[in-house]
Enzyme design. Structure first.
Site, PDB file in Angstrom:
ATOM      1  CD  GLU A 262      38.386   1.552  30.956  1.00 45.05           C
ATOM      2  OE1 GLU A 262      38.040   2.740  30.775  1.00 45.05           O
ATOM      3  OE2 GLU A 262      39.563   1.162  30.947  1.00 45.05           O
ATOM      4  CB  CYS A 296      39.519   6.140  30.873  1.00 46.48           C
ATOM      5  SG  CYS A 296      40.101   5.156  29.556  1.00 46.48           S
TER       6      CYS A 296
HETATM    7  C1  UN1 Z   1      42.599   4.182  31.468  1.00 45.26           C
HETATM    8  O1  UN1 Z   1      42.780   5.387  31.334  1.00 45.26           O
HETATM    9  O2  UN1 Z   1      42.050   3.514  30.549  1.00 45.26           O
HETATM   10  O3  UN1 Z   1      43.131   4.836  37.305  1.00 45.26           O
HETATM   11  C2  UN1 Z   1      43.039   3.385  32.634  1.00 45.26           C
HETATM   12  C3  UN1 Z   1      43.973   5.162  36.454  1.00 45.26           C
HETATM   13  C4  UN1 Z   1      44.874   4.091  35.915  1.00 45.26           C
HETATM   14  C5  UN1 Z   1      44.200   3.341  34.805  1.00 45.26           C
HETATM   15  C6  UN1 Z   1      43.586   4.199  33.754  1.00 45.26           C
HETATM   16  N1  UN1 Z   1      45.203   3.192  36.981  1.00 45.26           N
HETATM   17  O4  UN1 Z   1      44.113   6.305  36.075  1.00 45.26           O
END
Ligand code: UN1
Length: 508
Positions: A262, A296
């Site tokens: 990821e 992310c």
């Molecule tokens: C991440 O930034 O690695 O959808 C995960 C989202 C959160 C998870 C982010 N539930 O922004």
């Protein structure tokens, strides 16, 4: 902006929260400095695991595996159920740690722990649903079926920005699937890791499960590499940068291990002429500015129809002007600090590059509170109008910069949306159903997540989470992501008393 940045007893609060979770840091010392991005202060010194220590942790997880594998899956679910209960009980304690180390505002820090509780619930249910299918056999008197089995040791490498939630997605599922886990968190969030590890250790004890099914290693890059290279680690689930993924994936592939990646996102939202602009604005600001642009899933590109771009950017600049930036413990603040100076420098560098590439900064970008907090890096989120999707727009800068681009035809917007190397999350704001469907179709967004009338971030755990292209292709948390933590076997059972061969082959 909040002007009341008194340096409260952060370290004291952190130590209290750690103790409540079952960790005693008082006697601990070591070369690893747990530093808070809120103030720059050192919260604790911790010992760093060597490569040999990592190997020993893997060894313990290997030894624990056969006994854990043999526990019925719904009984394994009890440990995760208990973990969820303890997380609920200590939600605030863990949120204190997440806030102190990752810099999240209180609501988001609590939300992160809630995400752990949610995945525990999900995994407990999943522990009774590790379904395999049966298929009709082409041979009379035969049964053809699939069964799912634990993989062995799962290595989890997690990032600073979701110090506990993403790890819990992996761990809750891996445990119900019968795997044992070795976790290497980002060194920047070691205390949050110790807090959630201690709660899991307590759940394991409470349920009488084998103690070594879960190992935490606080290790540097070298320790991380030994985890990745260890042939006893069946699956490496790694969250982080594309650069990290490029190192990890070939190393794991070289030993025929499995990888679940990821990696970076460069997420875009399209704003169509029919969009409800006020709703879009709220979705955009949360996704672009939440967690100080360090998810992310953070919204980094806005692709706006030329007929609404002026009105929307005006609203955006206005909204950015009202954002309060500062110590995330103050509930009035919506934007906390960047994780460190390097992130701040990367943001400044990207802003300079954007201007060199023809961009105009419409709002923000500058460091704030530098005098009060010289060792912390608070910034004003930036909005930058770009003439085209230039090089800098195609990169993921892990900071709150929102690039605004325009389009005239939906096909062009989708092309822009897909025209970057990453493929995590995407969104369209539109009230035109045909447009929404085109965006969700195979000819639309090429991302792992594609939303309509909500932003790119803040996904629920029930869906599979992950993305395509340089994002790495992995899927975590909901849907049938559990399959990544198991191996599939195909079984043919012959109850006919004859030995017919498949494909009509005849032999002896
Ligand atoms: C991440 O930034 O690695 O959808 C995960 C989202 C959160 C998870 C982010 N539930 O922004």
């Amino acid at each position: 902006m909040s002007q009341t940045l008194q340096n409260t007893a952060l370290t004291t609060d952190v130590h209290r929260a750690l103790r409540a979770c079952g960790v005693d840091v008082d006697g601990l010392t070591g070369e690893l400095e747990a530093r808070s991005p809120l103030t720059g202060e050192v919260l604790a010194g911790l010992p760093l695991a060597s490569a040999a220590d990592v190997g020993a942790a893997v060894g313990r997880a290997v030894e624990a595996f056969p006994a854990w594998r043999d526990v019925p899956a719904p009984v394994r679910g009890n440990v995760v159920k208990r973990w969820g209960e303890l997380l609920t009980e200590h939600k605030e304690d863990l949120a204190v740690l997440v806030q102190a180390e990752a810099g999240k505002i209180t609501s988001e820090a609590l939300g992160e722990v809630q995400e752990m509780i949610d995945i525990c619930d999900f995994a407990v249910g999943q522990s009774r649903m590790l379904y395999g299918r049966t298929m009709p056999s082409e041979r009379p008197g035969h049964r053809l079926m699939e069964t799912w089995h634990p993989l062995g040791v799962v290595g989890v490498v997690s990032a600073f920005n979701f110090p506990v939630a993403v790890y819990s997605w992996n761990t809750a599922l891996a445990l119900v699937c019968g795997d044992t886990v070795v976790w290497k968190p980002s060194e920047t969030v070691a205390l949050s890791a110790m807090g959630s590890h201690a709660l899991l250790a307590r759940a394991v004890r409470d349920c009488g499960a084998p103690a070594e099914i879960h190992q935490l290693v606080l290790a540097d890059r070298e320790g991380g590499q030994s985890l990745v290279d260890d042939p006893r680690v069946a699956l490496v689930s790694a969250t982080g940068s594309v650069r990290m993924g490029r190192e990890v994936a070939p190393r794991v592939a070289a030993r025929f291990g499995r990888c679940l990646l990821e990696l970076g996102g460069n997420n875009a939202a399209i704003v169509a002429p029919s969009a409800d602009l006020d709703l879009a604005l709220r979705g955009i600001v949360f996704s672009a500015v939440g967690t100080a642009g360090q998810r992310c899933t953070t919204l980094r590109r806005l692709i706006v129809h030329e007929s609404v771009v002026d009105v929307l950017t005006e609203k955006l600049v206005q909204a950015y002007g009202t954002l309060s930036i500062g110590d995330p413990r103050e509930t009035s603040n919506l934007v906390g600090p960047l994780i460190d100076e390097r992130s701040h420098d990367a943001m400044q560098q990207a802003l300079r590059a954007a201007q060199e590439q023809g961009g105009t900064v419409l709002a923000g970008g500058e460091r704030v509170l530098a005098e009060e907090r010289p060792e912390a890096f608070y910034v004003r989120p930036a909005v930058v109008r770009m003439p085209a999707q230039t090089e800098v727009v195609q990169e993921e800068t892990f900071a709150p910069i929102l690039y605004v681009l325009t389009y005239s035809e939906l096909a062009e917007a989708i092309e822009l949306q897909n025209g970057v190397p990453q493929g995590l999350s995407s969104a369209i704001f539109t009230n035109d159903q045909l447009e929404a469907e085109r965006f969700l179709s195979s000819a639309g967004s090429d991302c792992g997540i594609a939303n309509v009338n909500i932003g790119t971030s803040g996904a629920e755990i029930g869906g599979a989470f992950g993305g395509e292209k340089e994002t790495g292709g992995g899927r975590e948390s909901g849907s049938d992501s559990w399959k990544a933590y198991m191996r599939q076997a195909t079984n043919t059972v012959n109850y006919s008393g004859e030995l017919p061969l498949a494909q009509g082959v005849t032999f002896i």
